[in-house]
Design a protein around this motif. Structure first.
Motif, short mmCIF file in Angstrom:
data_model
loop_
_atom_site.label_atom_id
_atom_site.label_comp_id
_atom_site.label_asym_id
_atom_site.label_seq_id
_atom_site.Cartn_x
_atom_site.Cartn_y
_atom_site.Cartn_z
N GLU A 100 0.85 -1.16 0.00
CA GLU A 100 0.00 0.04 -0.02
C GLU A 100 0.80 1.27 0.04
OE1 GLU A 100 -3.87 1.03 2.54
OE2 GLU A 100 -2.40 -0.44 3.21
N LEU A 101 1.91 1.12 0.68
CA LEU A 101 2.80 2.53 1.19
C LEU A 101 4.07 2.09 1.48
CD1 LEU A 101 2.50 5.70 1.84
CD2 LEU A 101 2.33 4.71 4.00
N ALA A 102 5.03 2.83 1.09
CA ALA A 102 6.63 2.50 1.30
C ALA A 102 6.82 3.83 2.17
CB ALA A 102 7.23 2.05 0.20
N LEU A 103 7.85 3.76 3.02
CA LEU A 103 8.59 4.73 3.76
C LEU A 103 9.96 4.48 3.65
CD1 LEU A 103 6.69 5.18 7.01
CD2 LEU A 103 6.31 6.55 5.01
N HIS A 104 10.82 5.43 3.13
CA HIS A 104 12.26 5.27 2.72
C HIS A 104 13.05 6.41 3.86
CE1 HIS A 104 15.95 6.45 0.25
NE2 HIS A 104 16.27 5.45 1.17
N LEU A 105 13.72 5.81 4.76
CA LEU A 105 14.57 6.49 5.64
C LEU A 105 15.85 6.93 5.08
CD1 LEU A 105 13.90 4.70 9.20
CD2 LEU A 105 12.70 6.54 8.01
N VAL A 106 16.20 7.94 5.00
CA VAL A 106 17.70 8.38 4.25
C VAL A 106 18.37 8.76 5.64
CG1 VAL A 106 18.83 10.13 2.71
CG2 VAL A 106 16.27 9.29 2.46
N CYS A 107 19.67 8.27 5.48
CA CYS A 107 20.86 8.19 6.41
C CYS A 107 21.94 8.10 6.02
CB CYS A 107 20.57 7.23 7.71
SG CYS A 107 21.48 7.39 9.14
N ASP A 108 23.04 9.10 6.39
CA ASP A 108 24.28 9.05 5.98
C ASP A 108 24.97 7.39 6.53
OD1 ASP A 108 24.29 11.68 5.08
OD2 ASP A 108 25.43 12.25 6.75
N GLU A 109 25.75 6.97 5.65
CA GLU A 109 26.47 5.78 5.83
C GLU A 109 27.26 5.94 7.23
OE1 GLU A 109 28.66 3.91 2.50
OE2 GLU A 109 26.83 4.05 1.42
N GLU A 110 28.10 6.87 7.37
CA GLU A 110 29.11 7.17 8.43
C GLU A 110 28.03 6.96 9.75
OE1 GLU A 110 29.50 10.30 6.36
OE2 GLU A 110 29.73 8.60 5.20
N LYS A 111 26.82 7.77 9.72
CA LYS A 111 25.92 7.79 10.78
C LYS A 111 25.43 6.42 10.95
CE LYS A 111 24.38 11.05 13.04
NZ LYS A 111 25.32 11.66 13.94
N MET A 112 24.89 5.82 9.87
CA MET A 112 24.46 4.16 10.15
C MET A 112 25.49 3.25 11.08
SD MET A 112 22.82 3.01 6.74
CE MET A 112 22.96 4.34 5.12
N LEU A 113 26.94 3.37 10.61
CA LEU A 113 27.86 2.75 11.20
C LEU A 113 27.99 3.01 12.43
CD1 LEU A 113 29.98 0.68 10.49
CD2 LEU A 113 31.59 2.48 10.18
N GLU A 114 27.97 4.44 12.73
CA GLU A 114 28.19 4.85 13.92
C GLU A 114 26.88 4.19 14.81
OE1 GLU A 114 28.52 8.98 14.14
OE2 GLU A 114 27.40 9.23 15.83
N ARG A 115 25.80 4.19 14.51
CA ARG A 115 24.53 4.05 15.30
C ARG A 115 24.79 2.44 15.51
NH1 ARG A 115 19.08 5.98 13.30
NH2 ARG A 115 18.57 5.36 15.35
N ILE A 116 25.05 1.71 14.55
CA ILE A 116 25.06 0.13 14.68
C ILE A 116 26.23 0.00 15.65
CG2 ILE A 116 25.86 -1.81 13.63
CD1 ILE A 116 24.76 -0.84 10.69
N LEU A 117 27.25 0.45 15.61
CA LEU A 117 28.53 0.07 16.60
C LEU A 117 28.15 0.56 18.02
CD1 LEU A 117 31.70 0.68 14.61
CD2 LEU A 117 30.59 -1.37 14.94
N ARG A 118 27.14 1.78 17.99
CA ARG A 118 26.72 2.01 19.36
C ARG A 118 25.70 0.96 19.99
NH1 ARG A 118 23.35 6.62 19.22
NH2 ARG A 118 24.88 7.65 17.85
N ARG A 119 24.91 0.82 19.07
CA ARG A 119 23.75 -0.45 19.80
C ARG A 119 24.40 -1.72 19.96
NH1 ARG A 119 20.04 -1.56 14.26
NH2 ARG A 119 21.24 -3.03 13.57
N ALA A 120 25.58 -2.28 19.18
CA ALA A 120 26.29 -3.18 19.41
C ALA A 120 26.33 -3.61 21.00
CB ALA A 120 27.51 -3.48 18.51
N GLN A 121 26.72 -2.18 21.84
CA GLN A 121 27.07 -2.50 22.85
C GLN A 121 26.35 -2.83 23.89
OE1 GLN A 121 28.74 1.65 23.48
NE2 GLN A 121 30.66 0.94 22.29
N THR A 122 24.84 -2.40 23.47
CA THR A 122 23.72 -2.94 24.42
C THR A 122 22.89 -3.84 23.88
OG1 THR A 122 22.24 -1.31 23.16
CG2 THR A 122 23.43 -0.23 25.09
N GLU A 123 22.85 -4.18 22.44
CA GLU A 123 21.85 -5.19 22.09
C GLU A 123 22.40 -6.51 21.70
OE1 GLU A 123 19.20 -3.79 18.50
OE2 GLU A 123 18.86 -2.02 19.91
#
Ligand code: UDP
Ligand code: MG
Length: 152
Positions: A100-123
């Motif tokens: 029905e609908l698609a949402l596309h989230l735009v994010c810088d690659e550096e930001k993505m990497l930073e967020r993944i490595l940050r959540r790695a510490q908790t999740e």
């Protein structure tokens, strides 16, 4: 459908939509992770692929997704992290119908990497290592344009 790179905030957005908009949510990554955890034949097949940050076969994820969607009895659903490729989108339409609908989230690659490595510490997700994250971002870079084109 909510699409965007790894660590772009798909899960966070979907959880908010679930809370605020009375809609159900299926995370395709969680669907796969629960197969891995349950150590099903399918889970054993996909564990290595996910650890490397590659995509599982389109037939496999669409079959799994269709089975899950059936359990919601045709109600409106938010699909988090799907489709990942143009093939995913084509297979989905053939088996489950038109989205029905698609949402596309735009994010810088550096930001993505930073967020993944940050959540790695908790999740503690097995594929939130630097190596797998870099590969996931590269796969996204390769697949996203044809996927978005189909969705548009
Ligand atoms: N995955 C896949 N097809 C899908 C959804 C997920 O192959 O349609 C696999 C892929 O290996 C991906 C992993 O599941 O790297 C985790 O997906 P998830 O959406 O949870 O990761 P995120 O992008 O949110 O970091
Ligand atoms: Mg996610």
């Amino acid at each position: 459908m909510v699409v965007g790179g790894p660590g772009s905030g798909k899960g966070v957005l979907c959880r908010r939509l679930v809370d605020e908009c009375d809609v159900s949510h299926v995370s395709c990554g969680d669907l796969l992770r629960s197969e891995v955890e349950a150590d099903t034949p399918l889970g054993r097949e996909v564990a290595g692929i996910m650890l490397r940050g590659e995509l599982v076969s389109s037939a496999l994820i669409v079959t799994l997704l269709r089975r899950r969607m059936r359990s919601f009895g045709g109600r409106r659903l938010l699909l988090d992290g799907f489709p990942r490729s143009r093939d995913n989108a084509i297979d989905f339409e053939a088996q489950c119908g038109r989205p029905e609908l698609a949402l596309h989230l735009v994010c810088d690659e550096e930001k993505m990497l930073e967020r993944i490595l940050r959540r790695a510490q908790t999740e503690g997700r097995a594929d939130d290592t630097r190596k797998a994250a870099v590969r996931r971002i590269a796969v996204y870079r390769q697949q996203s344009e044809p996927t978005l084109e189909w969705l548009r």
